[in-house]
Scaffold this motif. Structure first.
Motif, PDB file in Angstrom:
ATOM      1  N   ALA A  17      13.329   3.331  74.487  1.00 11.31           N
ATOM      2  CA  ALA A  17      14.367   2.551  75.668  1.00 11.31           C
ATOM      3  C   ALA A  17      15.777   3.020  75.657  1.00 11.31           C
ATOM      4  O   ALA A  17      16.088   3.616  74.407  1.00 11.31           O
ATOM      5  N   ASP A  18      16.433   3.338  76.514  1.00  9.75           N
ATOM      6  CA  ASP A  18      17.721   3.864  76.455  1.00  9.75           C
ATOM      7  C   ASP A  18      18.730   2.981  75.670  1.00  9.75           C
ATOM      8  O   ASP A  18      18.305   1.772  75.814  1.00  9.75           O
ATOM      9  N   PRO A  19      19.646   3.803  74.957  1.00 10.90           N
ATOM     10  CA  PRO A  19      20.315   3.014  74.218  1.00 10.90           C
ATOM     11  C   PRO A  19      21.255   1.930  74.906  1.00 10.90           C
ATOM     12  O   PRO A  19      21.541   2.210  76.177  1.00 10.90           O
ATOM     13  N   HIS A  20      21.550   0.954  74.614  1.00  9.26           N
ATOM     14  CA  HIS A  20      22.405  -0.177  75.371  1.00  9.26           C
ATOM     15  C   HIS A  20      23.907   0.027  74.928  1.00  9.26           C
ATOM     16  O   HIS A  20      24.049   0.662  74.025  1.00  9.26           O
ATOM     17  N   TRP A  21      24.632  -0.405  76.022  1.00  9.09           N
ATOM     18  CA  TRP A  21      26.036  -0.127  75.792  1.00  9.09           C
ATOM     19  C   TRP A  21      26.646  -0.985  75.065  1.00  9.09           C
ATOM     20  O   TRP A  21      27.961  -1.087  74.537  1.00  9.09           O
ATOM     21  N   TRP A  22      26.348  -2.072  74.676  1.00  9.38           N
ATOM     22  CA  TRP A  22      26.471  -3.347  73.986  1.00  9.38           C
ATOM     23  C   TRP A  22      25.520  -3.568  72.683  1.00  9.38           C
ATOM     24  O   TRP A  22      24.479  -3.632  72.960  1.00  9.38           O
TER      25      TRP A  22
END
Length: 161
Positions: A17-22
């Motif tokens: 999964a794409d890394p989250h910004w938070w």
């Protein structure tokens, strides 16, 4: 029948999964805290400066009110009020022992020395002579010049450190 290629039997690759910004990395937290401290410090300094200069705004408002209420050929009350406001501001900004006893030419010299933009005629003799002269006529141009000079001095004088 099975195909000869064993790679064809593999399932397709699943990408992570794409890394989250938070939540952000620790470096961003430090940067955010430093930014917040800088903004709060700046606001505190601006508020403190605004409060320290309140006397200037009050004096200018009083000077403007007095200037607006000048009656025809009745300049003496304005001259007295202007001199009184200048003295109040000077006593607020400078040591009392240096300012309280000043009058006449010494008072004008003090105003001239603490003026941020020295002008030879900033505080002309109209303030000095007209305050103490009886029934002397003051030209409206002199009153206007004195008003501008007093307003400039109140707003921009170099206060004692």
């Amino acid at each position: 029948m099975q195909s000869q290629d064993p790679l064809a039997q593999l399932a397709p690759l699943r990408l992570p999964a794409d890394p989250h910004w938070w939540p952000p990395a620790p470096g961003w937290w430090v940067l955010a805290i430093l930014f917040l401290v800088a903004v709060l410090s700046g606001l505190y300094l601006l508020l403190r400066r605004h409060r320290r200069r309140r006397y200037r705004r009050t004096a200018v408002a009083q000077l403007e009110n007095c200037y607006q209420s000048i009656a025809a050929n009745e300049h003496l009350p304005y001259l007295n009020e202007c001199n009184r406001l200048l003295k109040i501001v000077a006593l607020r900004s400078f040591p009392q022992r240096d300012v309280a006893a000043l009058s006449g030419q010494a008072w004008l010299d003090f105003l001239q020395q603490t003026n941020p933009k020295p002008d030879q005629q900033a505080f002309s003799k109209s303030l000095n002579t007209q305050l103490y002269a009886k029934n002397s006529a003051v030209k409206p141009a002199e009153i206007e010049h004195l008003h501008r000079s007093a307003k400039q001095w109140i707003l921009r004088h170099r206060a004692a450190s």
